[in-house]
Design an enzyme around this catalytic site. Structure first.
Site, PDB file in Angstrom:
ATOM      1  N   GLU A  50       0.877  -1.180   0.000  1.00 33.92           N
ATOM      2  CA  GLU A  50       0.000   0.000   0.000  1.00 33.92           C
ATOM      3  C   GLU A  50       0.906   1.220   0.000  1.00 33.92           C
ATOM      4  O   GLU A  50       1.687   1.421   0.931  1.00 33.92           O
ATOM      5  CB  GLU A  50      -0.883  -0.024   1.256  1.00 33.92           C
ATOM      6  CG  GLU A  50      -1.697   1.236   1.456  1.00 33.92           C
ATOM      7  CD  GLU A  50      -2.373   1.283   2.838  1.00 33.92           C
ATOM      8  OE1 GLU A  50      -2.680   0.222   3.415  1.00 33.92           O
ATOM      9  OE2 GLU A  50      -2.576   2.403   3.340  1.00 33.92           O
ATOM     10  N   ARG A  54       0.876  10.217   1.065  1.00 37.51           N
ATOM     11  CA  ARG A  54       1.300  11.208   2.057  1.00 37.51           C
ATOM     12  C   ARG A  54       2.446  12.062   1.562  1.00 37.51           C
ATOM     13  O   ARG A  54       2.861  12.987   2.263  1.00 37.51           O
ATOM     14  CB  ARG A  54       1.775  10.491   3.320  1.00 37.51           C
ATOM     15  CG  ARG A  54       0.687   9.777   4.057  1.00 37.51           C
ATOM     16  CD  ARG A  54       1.255   9.277   5.352  1.00 37.51           C
ATOM     17  NE  ARG A  54       0.307   8.480   6.068  1.00 37.51           N
ATOM     18  CZ  ARG A  54       0.383   8.261   7.365  1.00 37.51           C
ATOM     19  NH1 ARG A  54       1.361   8.780   8.053  1.00 37.51           N
ATOM     20  NH2 ARG A  54      -0.513   7.522   7.947  1.00 37.51           N
ATOM     21  N   THR A  78      -4.092   6.053   2.143  1.00 36.38           N
ATOM     22  CA  THR A  78      -4.355   7.437   2.566  1.00 36.38           C
ATOM     23  C   THR A  78      -5.195   8.171   1.531  1.00 36.38           C
ATOM     24  O   THR A  78      -4.981   9.357   1.245  1.00 36.38           O
ATOM     25  CB  THR A  78      -3.045   8.226   2.860  1.00 36.38           C
ATOM     26  OG1 THR A  78      -2.078   7.336   3.421  1.00 36.38           O
ATOM     27  CG2 THR A  78      -3.298   9.320   3.876  1.00 36.38           C
ATOM     28  N   LYS A 138     -10.481  -2.105   6.768  1.00 34.46           N
ATOM     29  CA  LYS A 138      -9.243  -1.842   7.502  1.00 34.46           C
ATOM     30  C   LYS A 138      -9.635  -1.468   8.933  1.00 34.46           C
ATOM     31  O   LYS A 138     -10.526  -0.638   9.111  1.00 34.46           O
ATOM     32  CB  LYS A 138      -8.524  -0.680   6.811  1.00 34.46           C
ATOM     33  CG  LYS A 138      -7.343  -0.102   7.559  1.00 34.46           C
ATOM     34  CD  LYS A 138      -6.589   0.845   6.631  1.00 34.46           C
ATOM     35  CE  LYS A 138      -5.532   1.623   7.373  1.00 34.46           C
ATOM     36  NZ  LYS A 138      -4.469   2.106   6.445  1.00 34.46           N
TER      37      LYS A 138
HETATM   38  O1  LIG Z   1      -1.903   6.318   5.746  1.00 34.20           O
HETATM   39  C1  LIG Z   1      -2.960   5.712   5.919  1.00 34.20           C
HETATM   40  O2  LIG Z   1      -3.832   5.589   5.062  1.00 34.20           O
HETATM   41  C2  LIG Z   1      -3.237   5.095   7.196  1.00 34.20           C
HETATM   42  O3  LIG Z   1      -4.318   4.673   7.416  1.00 34.20           O
HETATM   43  C3  LIG Z   1      -2.206   5.039   8.190  1.00 34.20           C
HETATM   44  C4  LIG Z   1      -1.217   3.893   8.051  1.00 34.20           C
HETATM   45  O4  LIG Z   1      -1.820   2.716   7.643  1.00 34.20           O
HETATM   46  C5  LIG Z   1      -0.600   3.726   9.373  1.00 34.20           C
HETATM   47  O5  LIG Z   1      -0.075   4.949   9.780  1.00 34.20           O
HETATM   48  C6  LIG Z   1       0.488   2.705   9.432  1.00 34.20           C
HETATM   49  O6  LIG Z   1       0.702   2.527  10.781  1.00 34.20           O
HETATM   50  P1  LIG Z   1       2.067   2.121  11.441  1.00 34.20           P
HETATM   51  O7  LIG Z   1       2.425   0.759  10.942  1.00 34.20           O
HETATM   52  O8  LIG Z   1       1.788   2.162  12.915  1.00 34.20           O
HETATM   53  O9  LIG Z   1       3.067   3.168  11.015  1.00 34.20           O
END
Ligand SMILES: O=C(O)C(=O)C[C@H](O)[C@H](O)COP(=O)(O)O
Length: 217
Positions: A50, A54, A78, A138
């Site tokens: 994915e 960002r 995102t 999700k």
């Molecule tokens: O960007 C997006 O669409 C999200 O929904 C957030 C990411 O999936 C999480 O930030 C990943 O989380 P971590 O593995 O804790 O870094």
């Protein structure tokens, strides 16, 4: 009947999310990282990613992976607006992920052939999405929203939905998430530490990918 919209996300998306137990969440700052990163993950046995929207490089990074690493299934993450949904679908993303859902994004998904993985964190959100046809969701942000006990609690009354928990998943807690009946895969950013990305340390990322792809579910 064959679904032609993202509304019934279950069949097409389940196949993609079943490719690897862990779907790496990639935040790519430098477009030149896209191809070596995708190859490093693939070498470690991870076949689906994915790419989050960002960064400014995200769209170009996805395009490069899609063109040059055809064995990697590239999804977009995102995705917060209908315009972004249409843009990533046009680019060739195989699936679309959002941390939540909104009426306009759900409308864009319903008009698209590219499957959607919407985010939910509460029973009410899960039921709204289920009513709209989403049996794959999700679970975000997984750890802050209650983690494994929350997923077990949601799964007791709501048996029709399977989740990809993301947010706070680590190599230490991933096995316990993957052992849950209502978890199809987990998502996480731990396979791509920013220092390894900056250094271009692709063997390290291949090693993290190999450990992640060996996780049982
Ligand atoms: O960007 C997006 O669409 C999200 O929904 C957030 C990411 O999936 C999480 O930030 C990943 O989380 P971590 O593995 O804790 O870094």
């Amino acid at each position: 009947m064959t679904s032609t919209t993202a509304l019934d996300n279950t069949n097409a998306l389940a196949d993609l999310l079943a490719i690897s137990p862990v779907v790496p969440v990639l935040t790519i700052e430098d477009v030149s990282h896209a191809i070596p990163l995708a190859r490093a993950l693939l070498e470690g046995g991870i076949g689906v990613v994915e790419v989050t929207l960002r960064t400014e490089a995200a769209m170009a990074a996805m395009a490069a992976m899609i063109a040059e690493v055809p064995d990697m299934v590239v999804g977009a993450g995102t995705v917060l607006t209908a315009a972004q949904y249409r843009a990533v679908a046009d680019l060739g993303a195989r699936f679309v992920v959002s941390p939540g859902s909104s009426p306009s994004v759900l409308e864009a998904a319903a008009a698209s052939r590219t499957p959607f993985l919407p985010g939910a964190a509460t029973p009410t959100e899960v039921l709204h999405l289920l009513e709209a046809g989403y049996r794959l969701q999700k679970f975000f942000p997984a750890e802050p929203a209650g983690g494994i006990p929350m997923l077990k609690s949601i799964g007791a009354p709501i048996t029709d939905v399977r989740f990809c928990p993301t947010g706070g998943i680590t190599p230490a807690n991933a096995p316990a998430y993957l052992a849950l009946a209502n978890v199809i895969c987990v998502g996480g950013s731990w396979l791509t530490p920013s220092d390894a990305m900056r250094r271009g340390d692709w063997p390290h990322i291949t090693k993290l990918a190999a450990d992640a792809s060996a996780l049982k579910r």
